[in-house]
Design an enzyme around this catalytic site. Structure first.
Site, PDB file in Angstrom:
ATOM      1  N   GLU A  71      -7.259   9.212   9.705  1.00 59.70           N
ATOM      2  CA  GLU A  71      -8.024   8.024   9.328  1.00 59.70           C
ATOM      3  C   GLU A  71      -7.150   6.985   8.615  1.00 59.70           C
ATOM      4  O   GLU A  71      -7.270   5.797   8.870  1.00 59.70           O
ATOM      5  CB  GLU A  71      -9.175   8.430   8.417  1.00 59.70           C
ATOM      6  CG  GLU A  71     -10.296   7.413   8.409  1.00 59.70           C
ATOM      7  CD  GLU A  71     -11.553   8.000   7.750  1.00 59.70           C
ATOM      8  OE1 GLU A  71     -12.630   7.544   8.092  1.00 59.70           O
ATOM      9  OE2 GLU A  71     -11.411   8.905   6.895  1.00 59.70           O
ATOM     10  N   ASP A  72      -6.284   7.471   7.760  1.00 54.46           N
ATOM     11  CA  ASP A  72      -5.555   6.542   6.886  1.00 54.46           C
ATOM     12  C   ASP A  72      -4.104   6.274   7.272  1.00 54.46           C
ATOM     13  O   ASP A  72      -3.389   5.596   6.553  1.00 54.46           O
ATOM     14  CB  ASP A  72      -5.573   7.064   5.431  1.00 54.46           C
ATOM     15  CG  ASP A  72      -6.992   7.095   4.884  1.00 54.46           C
ATOM     16  OD1 ASP A  72      -7.853   6.479   5.519  1.00 54.46           O
ATOM     17  OD2 ASP A  72      -7.221   7.735   3.847  1.00 54.46           O
TER      18      ASP A  72
END
Ligand SMILES: Nc1nc2c(ncn2[C@@H]2O[C@H](COP(=O)(O)OP(=O)(O)O)[C@@H](OP(=O)(O)OP(=O)(O)O)[C@H]2O)c(=O)[nH]1
Length: 682
Positions: A37-38
């Protein structure tokens, strides 16, 4: 936010997972849980480094988004439970990771901005703590609840804490006295058990005093005694001793060993009047139960510690847990309560049910065991002969409810789905498969039926090899002309009634060949069908049908049925004067038509008017027999100049008659040839 290096958070989450004795894949996924996600790391790269299992866990935690919206809490929460439940069913480790992640976020919440802090704390209280409770993970639940309260209402929290500290000291003293007494008795009884004090956690105290509207001092279970034994039998032995020592408070004994809670919690609970004359709560459990009470589902991984957790085991664990949740419930009601609690029954248009092995299946609301059977496998559906829901036989149109454990009873000798199943299922999948089955089954029946009719008709003819090849060429052409691919398709079409076998045979065996057999058959009455059978009267069946003798209708003539006084029907030609005379009673006239597939012989009259001459009658009958016909009756009259011959022949149809009439017109001295009625033999 805390200013610490980014790696601190994933490390801490991994640490929590390791404390829970989770497997390597889970700990690895904990370390990587924010990567997809990051960061810009691609999935493939992650797979090549850590393997598919780890990446699926990372994806699972990334995707499992539980929303929080205080404005529409009810719906959002329902949706959350739904996602949670599905995630649990897919891979329980994802949910444990999610909780570990949240726990560390809560531990470091003080670094968040004030607004954010409150939102996260509220969300934790509303969503994550109840989830931890569902999974029996009390250790995490307790910490999440206390931290949430601390951030939401710091003053209340600290106040309560101070009060509890004060009261606890005094209560602990009382418990200690009781503990010593019990310890002595257990030693005497030869039971080795550990006795602990359990302190109610702050949030639980807060909940109880706000719900019951009482003061902290009034809670008798702030401190409880907890006895942990090695075996289940010892739990009951301890209980016996406790009740012998101190009087139990009525209605306060709970046997969660015999009937575990839906989150697997097991213990004996009792409240007794302790040595100080005050109520005292005692929990009795084994070490195994103690682990389950603290870590819930996660403790179940620990049981398998010695064994390597292969994929199969992971799967077993997951389904075992779900099965236990549902099967441990001795009575269906508590399963139902659990499910209702999960609000699953509120999910507007879906129900969640289980296979006997614990696999979760989703179906539209209103689905029946038939839908379930076809969802499992087409063959299971087709061989289904009944169904059990929660171990009880149910009708096939039973409407499944969330939490039902559905078992399909099958039999190899089942005759397959019946057409009424179509109204008993909800899913298009089941419906399509039932239709396909019925179509195939009908196809087989029609194939058999059609072939039988065709063969029967064909057996009336014995063909020479030359005739046979002519007939098979005609058959091929017939198939082509009618867009039928194979002979089987033709049989099916005959079986379905789209063609009559006789009509097909008439088309493929030329009349010149058939005639030979028909002539032979004329002398063997009974094989032919009666002419009346060739008439179809609209809207009237079962009435006796007769062909009118006045106009002698033939296949090919327009016809009408006339209801006679005797309730039978007489079939006239459409232009018969007798019919027209009666046409004022229109309701007695019925539409009729010929069924050209019925082959029969029809008597018809022929009138010949001629200038009389010798051998006239002989010439006329010669023409008749040339046409392969036979005179059945005749009446001849002559004035000496004019002759009138009225005879009856049997023909197949109007064409055959017209051929005869045409031939008769050619006879010398004949002036008029016309159709007449049927007369009796002279
Ligand atoms: N781990 C675990 N313990 C349970 C569960 N249900 C009950 N208990 C234990 O029993 C205590 C009493 O719970 P009640 O819900 O009042 O039980 P009751 O049936 O005896 O009335 C709980 O105190 P509490 O104030 O609710 O919690 P705590 O502060 O002792 O943790 C907790 O210690 C459970 O599902 N899991």
């Amino acid at each position: 936010m805390s200013g610490e290096p980014f790696i601190v958070h994933p490390l801490a989450v991994a640490h929590i997972c390791a404390d829970l004795k989770m497997d390597d894949a889970t700990i690895c996924a904990a370390l990587l849980h924010d990567v997809l996600e990051d960061s810009s790391v691609a999935r493939e790269e992650l797979v090549s480094l850590f393997g598919e299992e780890v990446v699926q866990l990372v994806e699972g935690i990334t995707k499992l988004k539980l929303d929080f919206n205080p404005a529409s809490r009810e719906e959002v929460q329902i949706e959350n439970y739904r996602r949670f439940f599905i995630a649990v069913a897919r891979d329980i480790r994802v949910v444990i990771l999610k909780l570990a992640d949240r726990l560390h976020n809560m531990r470091t919440l003080k670094y968040q901005y004030r607004d954010k802090k409150e939102e996260i704390a509220r969300e934790t209280l509303e969503i994550y703590a109840p989830l931890a409770h569902r999974l029996g993970m009390a250790a995490i639940q307790v910490e999440l609840e206390n931290l949430s309260l601390f951030f939401l209402e710091p003053e209340t929290y600290l106040n309560l804490q101070r009060k509890v500290e004060r009261i606890k000291k005094e209560r602990e003293q009382q418990i200690k006295v009781a503990e010593e007494i019990l310890r002595e008795r257990l030693r005497a009884a030869g039971i080795s058990a550990e006795i602990q004090s359990r302190f109610k956690h702050i949030y639980s105290i807060y909940r109880k005093i706000s719900r019951q509207n009482v003061r902290v001092e009034e809670l008798h279970d702030l401190v409880a005694m907890r006895v942990i034994t090695n075996a289940v039998s010892e739990c009951y032995a301890v209980l016996g001793i406790v009740h012998e020592l101190w009087s139990p408070v009525e209605g306060r004994f709970k046997d969660y060993i015999a009937v575990p809670k839906s989150n697997m919690y097991q213990s004996l609970h009792t409240t007794v009047i302790g040595p100080a004359g005050k109520p005292m709560e005692i929990q009795i459990r084994t070490w195994d139960m103690h682990r389950t009470a603290e870590y819930g589902i996660a403790a179940h991984w620990k049981y398998k510690e010695g064994k390597k957790l292969g994929e199969k085991d992971v799967f077993d664990e997951r389904i075992n847990w779900l099965r236990q949740i549902l099967e441990w419930q001795q009575d269906l009601k508590s399963t139902r309560e659990f499910m209702d609690d999960l609000k699953i029954s509120l999910f507007d248009d879906e129900v969640y049910v289980f296979t006997p092995k614990g696999d979760l299946k989703k179906l539209p609301r209103g689905s029946t065991p038939i839908d379930f059977a076809y969802l499992i496998h087409t063959e299971v559906g087709n061989s289904c002969i009944g169904a059990k829901v929660n171990n009880k036989i149910v009708p096939l149109d039973y409407q499944l409810r969330s939490g039902d454990i559905v078992e399909i009873l099958t039999s190899r000798s089942s005759s397959g789905p019946s057409p009424d199943w179509l109204s008993m299922c909800k899913t298009p999948g089941a419906r399509n498969r039932i239709r396909a089955f019925l179509r195939k089954k009908n196809r087989e029946i029609n194939l058999k039926k059609g072939k039988k009719a065709f063969d029967k008709e064909m057996s009336k003819y014995t063909l020479s090899p030359a005739q046979e090849s002519l007939v098979s060429a005609n058959l091929k052409k017939f198939l082509e002309d009618n867009s039928l691919k194979t002979l089987e398709d033709l049989y099916i079409a005959i079986g379905e009634g789209r063609y009559s076998a006789r009509r097909v045979i008439n088309r493929i065996i030329p009349y010149s060949i058939r005639k030979h057999f028909l002539d032979r058959r004329k002398s063997s009455p009974g094989i032919f069908r009666r002419g009346e059978e060739a008439v179809i009267i609209q809207g009237a069946s079962g009435l006796e049908v007769k062909l009118a003798r006045c106009c002698a209708p033939l296949p090919g003539d327009p016809i009408c049925g006339f209801v006679t006084r005797g309730k039978g029907i007489t079939v006239h030609r459409g232009n018969c004067p007798n019919l027209r005379r009666n046409s004022f009673s229109k309701d007695r006239v019925l539409e009729a038509e010929w069924d050209r597939s019925v082959e029969a012989l029809f008597p018809v009259g022929v009138v010949v008017e001629a200038v009389d001459r010798p051998k006239l009658l002989a010439d006329v009958s010669g023409v008749v027999s040339n046409c392969q016909l036979e005179i059945k009756a005749v009446k001849a009259h002559s004035s000496g100049v004019e002759a009138r011959i009225h005879f009856v022949v049997e023909v197949h149809d109007r064409e055959e008659l017209l051929r005869l009439l045409g031939a008769l017109k050619e006879v010398k001295s004949v002036k008029v040839v016309r159709r007449g009625g049927v007369i009796s033999a002279k």
